[in-house]
Design a protein around this motif. Structure first.
Motif, PDB file in Angstrom:
ATOM      1  N   LEU A 111       4.116  35.312   4.783  1.00 36.04           N
ATOM      2  CA  LEU A 111       4.741  35.194   3.538  1.00 36.04           C
ATOM      3  C   LEU A 111       4.810  37.122   3.339  1.00 36.04           C
ATOM      4  N   ILE A 112       4.507  37.848   3.105  1.00 36.97           N
ATOM      5  CA  ILE A 112       4.736  39.378   2.906  1.00 36.97           C
ATOM      6  C   ILE A 112       5.896  39.327   3.603  1.00 36.97           C
ATOM      7  N   PHE A 113       6.394  39.014   4.959  1.00 37.52           N
ATOM      8  CA  PHE A 113       7.812  39.245   5.526  1.00 37.52           C
ATOM      9  C   PHE A 113       8.403  37.764   6.407  1.00 37.52           C
ATOM     10  N   CYS A 114       8.101  37.271   5.108  1.00 38.56           N
ATOM     11  CA  CYS A 114       8.818  36.121   5.213  1.00 38.56           C
ATOM     12  C   CYS A 114      10.651  36.225   4.867  1.00 38.56           C
ATOM     13  N   TRP A 115      11.476  37.066   4.044  1.00 37.54           N
ATOM     14  CA  TRP A 115      12.592  37.113   4.009  1.00 37.54           C
ATOM     15  C   TRP A 115      13.207  37.869   4.297  1.00 37.54           C
ATOM     16  N   THR A 116      12.272  38.067   5.718  1.00 40.59           N
ATOM     17  CA  THR A 116      13.239  38.672   7.228  1.00 40.59           C
ATOM     18  C   THR A 116      13.048  38.190   7.918  1.00 40.59           C
ATOM     19  N   PHE A 117      13.941  38.502   8.783  1.00 38.60           N
ATOM     20  CA  PHE A 117      14.333  37.238  10.031  1.00 38.60           C
ATOM     21  C   PHE A 117      13.295  37.191  10.888  1.00 38.60           C
ATOM     22  N   LEU A 118      13.239  39.141  11.214  1.00 38.47           N
ATOM     23  CA  LEU A 118      12.476  39.803  12.280  1.00 38.47           C
ATOM     24  C   LEU A 118      11.365  38.540  12.858  1.00 38.47           C
ATOM     25  N   VAL A 119      10.255  38.666  11.745  1.00 37.87           N
ATOM     26  CA  VAL A 119       8.911  39.030  11.472  1.00 37.87           C
ATOM     27  C   VAL A 119       8.491  36.765  11.751  1.00 37.87           C
ATOM     28  N   PRO A 120       9.119  35.813  11.219  1.00 37.04           N
ATOM     29  CA  PRO A 120       8.817  34.766  11.463  1.00 37.04           C
ATOM     30  C   PRO A 120       9.222  34.462  12.711  1.00 37.04           C
ATOM     31  N   VAL A 121      10.571  35.101  13.369  1.00 35.19           N
ATOM     32  CA  VAL A 121      10.953  34.613  14.752  1.00 35.19           C
ATOM     33  C   VAL A 121       9.864  34.692  15.407  1.00 35.19           C
ATOM     34  N   VAL A 122       9.272  36.495  15.585  1.00 29.57           N
ATOM     35  CA  VAL A 122       8.573  36.433  15.805  1.00 29.57           C
ATOM     36  C   VAL A 122       7.008  36.454  16.499  1.00 29.57           C
ATOM     37  N   LEU A 123       6.540  35.744  15.378  1.00 28.98           N
ATOM     38  CA  LEU A 123       5.254  34.576  14.864  1.00 28.98           C
ATOM     39  C   LEU A 123       5.506  33.536  16.025  1.00 28.98           C
ATOM     40  N   GLY A 124       6.807  32.994  15.890  1.00 29.62           N
ATOM     41  CA  GLY A 124       7.080  32.054  16.165  1.00 29.62           C
ATOM     42  C   GLY A 124       7.085  31.700  17.726  1.00 29.62           C
ATOM     43  N   ILE A 125       7.835  32.643  17.987  1.00 27.28           N
ATOM     44  CA  ILE A 125       8.173  33.250  19.830  1.00 27.28           C
ATOM     45  C   ILE A 125       6.442  33.382  20.231  1.00 27.28           C
ATOM     46  N   ILE A 126       5.924  33.787  19.383  1.00 29.32           N
ATOM     47  CA  ILE A 126       3.963  34.292  19.508  1.00 29.32           C
ATOM     48  C   ILE A 126       3.791  32.834  20.209  1.00 29.32           C
ATOM     49  N   GLY A 127       3.880  32.413  18.699  1.00 31.16           N
ATOM     50  CA  GLY A 127       3.012  30.447  18.185  1.00 31.16           C
ATOM     51  C   GLY A 127       3.415  29.754  19.749  1.00 31.16           C
ATOM     52  N   ILE A 128       4.584  29.823  20.190  1.00 30.19           N
ATOM     53  CA  ILE A 128       5.333  28.761  21.127  1.00 30.19           C
ATOM     54  C   ILE A 128       4.628  29.448  22.605  1.00 30.19           C
ATOM     55  N   ILE A 129       4.653  30.387  23.028  1.00 33.41           N
ATOM     56  CA  ILE A 129       3.574  31.180  24.147  1.00 33.41           C
ATOM     57  C   ILE A 129       2.399  31.035  24.504  1.00 33.41           C
ATOM     58  N   GLN A 130       1.529  30.983  22.956  1.00 31.11           N
ATOM     59  CA  GLN A 130       0.155  30.659  22.708  1.00 31.11           C
ATOM     60  C   GLN A 130       0.199  28.848  22.841  1.00 31.11           C
ATOM     61  N   GLY A 131       0.859  28.098  22.788  1.00 26.06           N
ATOM     62  CA  GLY A 131       0.685  26.777  23.046  1.00 26.06           C
ATOM     63  C   GLY A 131       1.139  26.360  24.463  1.00 26.06           C
ATOM     64  N   ILE A 132       1.991  26.849  24.664  1.00 24.88           N
ATOM     65  CA  ILE A 132       1.915  27.082  26.209  1.00 24.88           C
ATOM     66  C   ILE A 132       0.782  27.354  26.954  1.00 24.88           C
ATOM     67  N   ARG A 133       0.493  28.413  26.536  1.00 23.22           N
ATOM     68  CA  ARG A 133      -0.690  28.849  27.096  1.00 23.22           C
ATOM     69  C   ARG A 133      -2.256  28.212  27.632  1.00 23.22           C
ATOM     70  N   TYR A 134      -2.529  27.918  25.896  1.00 18.89           N
ATOM     71  CA  TYR A 134      -3.379  26.689  25.713  1.00 18.89           C
ATOM     72  C   TYR A 134      -3.365  25.590  26.717  1.00 18.89           C
ATOM     73  N   LEU A 135      -2.120  24.968  27.392  1.00 18.16           N
ATOM     74  CA  LEU A 135      -2.035  23.959  28.018  1.00 18.16           C
ATOM     75  C   LEU A 135      -2.202  24.235  29.544  1.00 18.16           C
ATOM     76  N   SER A 136      -2.188  25.372  29.116  1.00 19.38           N
ATOM     77  CA  SER A 136      -2.497  25.924  30.934  1.00 19.38           C
ATOM     78  C   SER A 136      -4.130  25.785  31.112  1.00 19.38           C
ATOM     79  N   TYR A 137      -4.772  25.439  30.036  1.00 22.69           N
ATOM     80  CA  TYR A 137      -6.869  25.740  29.968  1.00 22.69           C
ATOM     81  C   TYR A 137      -6.617  24.597  30.794  1.00 22.69           C
ATOM     82  N   THR A 138      -7.892  25.097  31.462  1.00 25.62           N
ATOM     83  CA  THR A 138      -8.486  23.872  32.748  1.00 25.62           C
ATOM     84  C   THR A 138      -9.213  23.051  31.486  1.00 25.62           C
ATOM     85  N   GLU A 139     -10.247  22.415  31.438  1.00 29.09           N
ATOM     86  CA  GLU A 139     -10.603  21.398  30.673  1.00 29.09           C
ATOM     87  C   GLU A 139     -11.498  22.660  30.245  1.00 29.09           C
ATOM     88  N   GLU A 140     -12.050  22.906  31.890  1.00 30.27           N
ATOM     89  CA  GLU A 140     -13.676  23.734  31.784  1.00 30.27           C
ATOM     90  C   GLU A 140     -13.411  25.306  31.087  1.00 30.27           C
TER      91      GLU A 140
END
Length: 79
Positions: free
Chosen positions: A41-70
């Motif tokens: 919300l604070i940095f939505c007017w910039t380009f860099l912060v939302p893009v970085v947060l989005g890239i981190i989100g994508i990486i976290q999503g892919i990492r979540y898929l790599s977890y075993t059930e245990e």
């Protein structure tokens, strides 16, 4: 009922809405989620912060898929 959050739903939320930190709300990490959302919300007017947060989100999503059930149960299980 304390169910473990779905790994697939968490991954999809992270990949699609990672910029907003919605996946952190879903996983019950409210402090991180609020901080993430405020950063957006604070940095939505910039380009860099939302893009970085989005890239981190994508990486976290892919990492979540790599977890075993245990490992997923250990990390995000609700006891």
């Amino acid at each position: 009922m304390n169910k473990t959050p779905s790994k697939g739903i968490a991954a999809v939320l992270a990949i699609l809405f990672g910029t907003l930190g919605i996946h952190h709300f879903y996983l019950g990490k409210y402090n991180v989620a609020i901080a993430w959302f405020l950063l957006f919300l604070i940095f939505c007017w910039t380009f860099l912060v939302p893009v970085v947060l989005g890239i981190i989100g994508i990486i976290q999503g892919i990492r979540y898929l790599s977890y075993t059930e245990e490992d997923w149960e250990k990390s995000f299980g609700k006891n």
